[in-house]
Design an enzyme around this catalytic site. Structure first.
Site, mmCIF file in Angstrom:
data_model
loop_
_atom_site.group_PDB
_atom_site.id
_atom_site.type_symbol
_atom_site.label_atom_id
_atom_site.label_comp_id
_atom_site.label_asym_id
_atom_site.label_seq_id
_atom_site.Cartn_x
_atom_site.Cartn_y
_atom_site.Cartn_z
ATOM 1 N N SER A 99 0.831 -1.203 0.000
ATOM 2 C CA SER A 99 0.000 0.000 0.000
ATOM 3 C C SER A 99 0.862 1.248 0.000
ATOM 4 O O SER A 99 0.377 2.327 -0.321
ATOM 5 C CB SER A 99 -0.849 0.054 1.276
ATOM 6 O OG SER A 99 -1.585 -1.110 1.423
ATOM 7 N N GLU A 138 -4.629 -0.892 -8.784
ATOM 8 C CA GLU A 138 -3.748 0.247 -9.038
ATOM 9 C C GLU A 138 -2.370 -0.338 -9.378
ATOM 10 O O GLU A 138 -1.780 -1.035 -8.543
ATOM 11 C CB GLU A 138 -3.708 1.075 -7.753
ATOM 12 C CG GLU A 138 -3.002 2.380 -7.820
ATOM 13 C CD GLU A 138 -3.181 3.185 -6.522
ATOM 14 O OE1 GLU A 138 -3.414 4.393 -6.616
ATOM 15 O OE2 GLU A 138 -3.093 2.611 -5.408
HETATM 16 N N1 LIG Z 1 -5.609 -5.115 4.315
HETATM 17 C C1 LIG Z 1 -5.815 -4.195 3.412
HETATM 18 O O1 LIG Z 1 -6.849 -3.508 3.389
HETATM 19 C C2 LIG Z 1 -4.795 -3.973 2.315
HETATM 20 C C3 LIG Z 1 -5.208 -3.334 1.126
HETATM 21 C C4 LIG Z 1 -4.286 -3.172 0.094
HETATM 22 C C5 LIG Z 1 -2.976 -3.613 0.273
HETATM 23 N N2 LIG Z 1 -2.587 -4.211 1.436
HETATM 24 C C6 LIG Z 1 -1.197 -4.673 1.544
HETATM 25 O O2 LIG Z 1 -1.181 -6.088 1.346
HETATM 26 C C7 LIG Z 1 -0.150 -6.695 2.115
HETATM 27 C C8 LIG Z 1 -0.740 -7.764 3.006
HETATM 28 O O3 LIG Z 1 -1.713 -7.204 3.848
HETATM 29 P P1 LIG Z 1 -2.805 -8.102 4.623
HETATM 30 O O4 LIG Z 1 -3.780 -7.165 5.201
HETATM 31 O O5 LIG Z 1 -3.249 -9.229 3.758
HETATM 32 O O6 LIG Z 1 -1.870 -8.697 5.816
HETATM 33 P P2 LIG Z 1 -2.141 -9.982 6.734
HETATM 34 O O7 LIG Z 1 -1.438 -9.695 8.021
HETATM 35 O O8 LIG Z 1 -3.582 -10.346 6.749
HETATM 36 O O9 LIG Z 1 -1.356 -11.162 5.974
HETATM 37 C C9 LIG Z 1 0.021 -11.198 5.801
HETATM 38 C C10 LIG Z 1 0.470 -12.670 5.717
HETATM 39 O O10 LIG Z 1 1.833 -12.711 5.309
HETATM 40 C C11 LIG Z 1 2.482 -13.761 5.997
HETATM 41 N N3 LIG Z 1 3.916 -13.494 5.974
HETATM 42 C C12 LIG Z 1 4.608 -12.549 6.675
HETATM 43 N N4 LIG Z 1 5.914 -12.582 6.317
HETATM 44 C C13 LIG Z 1 6.049 -13.561 5.385
HETATM 45 C C14 LIG Z 1 7.147 -14.053 4.622
HETATM 46 N N5 LIG Z 1 8.369 -13.544 4.746
HETATM 47 N N6 LIG Z 1 6.911 -15.049 3.727
HETATM 48 C C15 LIG Z 1 5.671 -15.561 3.576
HETATM 49 N N7 LIG Z 1 4.591 -15.132 4.275
HETATM 50 C C16 LIG Z 1 4.779 -14.142 5.153
HETATM 51 C C17 LIG Z 1 1.867 -13.741 7.379
HETATM 52 O O11 LIG Z 1 2.012 -15.016 8.003
HETATM 53 C C18 LIG Z 1 0.401 -13.405 7.069
HETATM 54 O O12 LIG Z 1 -0.375 -14.575 6.903
HETATM 55 C C19 LIG Z 1 0.557 -5.545 2.837
HETATM 56 O O13 LIG Z 1 1.658 -5.123 2.073
HETATM 57 C C20 LIG Z 1 -0.519 -4.471 2.886
HETATM 58 O O14 LIG Z 1 0.013 -3.168 2.971
HETATM 59 C C21 LIG Z 1 -3.479 -4.406 2.447
#
Ligand SMILES: NC(=O)c1ccc[n+]([C@@H]2O[C@H](COP(=O)([O-])OP(=O)(O)OC[C@H]3O[C@@H](n4cnc5c(N)ncnc54)[C@H](O)[C@@H]3O)[C@@H](O)[C@H]2O)c1
Length: 298
Positions: free
Chosen positions: A121, A154
């Site tokens: 993000s 995006e």
């Molecule tokens: N949640 C939102 O609304 C949203 C929207 C757009 C973008 N994002 C982006 O998407 C990404 C993920 O966000 P999320 O909300 O799904 O997070 P989340 O915490 O729900 O999931 C992240 C997952 O990644 C795993 N993980 C962490 N380090 C790891 C590694 N080195 N190798 C493999 N797996 C690993 C964790 O175990 C976890 O299951 C972030 O970069 C976030 O900024 C989030």
């Protein structure tokens, strides 16, 4: 450079990764979903299968297509499995260090032709690209939450992202049924660059006693036709996430207008992170509010 995309790797099976993996499988791609946490993988498998069953029962997907989709999804904790992927989408924790380490590993393991995309993000795609030997093939692919529902992707071009990488990524997003917008790689890209200062300004409006939280939200909802008010939206997104994106805008663009509102900072300090904690700007539980709110409001 590359042929048709058949297999994608999705790294991180949390909220975003599981939704992206589901999209891929439903749209006919073979998907490797990887997470270091086996618990996260089993939660993702359950939620994807429940969601696909819902689509089938609502008639949005045939029984056979649902079964095929589930058959195309494979889970793993072993990064080596991604050697067959034509395209990798990273959706792990929002940390530049952790993402860079992953990109270095992916660079070694994946096919030379594979594109490495990040769902970040707020982290610079250019800096992630600088960690690998194929910066031309690194790109931002920012899905909105929840990925199966939200129409937008995006796409962020890093300083060195090639036209070919951009075109392949756009084609993949469109194959997943999404509408694409393209942003250059500056803090906040397009959507958060505009959304987060609006949310921050809503906090300033509350902080300086201009109006109540309800009036701020009703004003923006009915006055500008937004589906929900900015403070309600902040509770949905997570106040910690809003604060950290404001800090990225402030540091990356260097303008005082992006300084986070002290009230937003205080709520995060107090653990009022929004819906996920049962309390943010609004209280979602029956538990009385423990934080004393600073004066001029209410
Ligand atoms: N949640 C939102 O609304 C949203 C929207 C757009 C973008 N994002 C982006 O998407 C990404 C993920 O966000 P999320 O909300 O799904 O997070 P989340 O915490 O729900 O999931 C992240 C997952 O990644 C795993 N993980 C962490 N380090 C790891 C590694 N080195 N190798 C493999 N797996 C690993 C964790 O175990 C976890 O299951 C972030 O970069 C976030 O900024 C989030």
């Amino acid at each position: 450079m590359m042929g048709e995309i058949k297999t994608i790797g999705v790294v991180g099976s949390g909220q975003m990764g599981s939704g992206i993996a589901q999209l891929g499988a439903v749209h006919g791609l073979d998907v490797w979903l990887l997470d270091t946490d086996p618990g996260a993988l089993s939660r993702a498998t359950k939620s994807i299968s429940a969601s696909i069953h819902r689509m089938v029962s609502k008639g949005h997907l045939s029984q056979a297509a649902g079964t095929d989709a589930l058959g195309r999804l494979k889970c793993t904790s072993n990064l080596e499995e991604l050697s067959t992927a034509d395209f990798v989408i990273e959706a792990i924790v929002e940390s530049e260090d952790v993402k860079k380490k992953l990109f270095v590993q992916l660079d070694k393991i994946t096919k030379r032709s594979a594109i490495l995309a990040s769902n970040t993000s707020s982290i610079s795609i250019t800096r992630l690209a600088s960690a690998v030997s194929r910066p031309l093939q690194v790109i931002g692919m920012h899905f909105m939450n929840p990925p199966p529902i939200m129409k937008l992707v995006e796409i962020i071009r890093g300083a060195d992202t090639s036209d070919e990488t951009y075109n392949e990524t756009k084609a993949l997003a469109e194959r997943l049924g999404k509408i694409v917008i393209c942003s250059q790689d500056y803090a906040g890209f397009i959507v958060n660059r505009i959304l987060m200062p609006m949310i921050n300004e809503a906090f300033f409006t509350l902080y300086t006693g201009v109006a109540t939280k309800e009036d701020i939200d009703t004003g923006m909802k009915l006055g500008t036709n937004h589906p929900m008010g900015p403070l309600q939206l902040a509770d949905f997104i997570g106040l910690d996430v809003c604060l950290s994106i404001m800090k990225v805008l402030h540091a990356g663009l260097g303008d005082g207008k992006y300084a986070p509102c002290p009230l937003l900072v205080q709520y995060v300090d107090a653990g009022r992170l929004g819906r996920k904690r049962g309390i943010g700007v609004y209280n979602y539980s029956k538990v009385p509010e423990t934080v004393k709110k600073p004066s001029p409001r209410l």
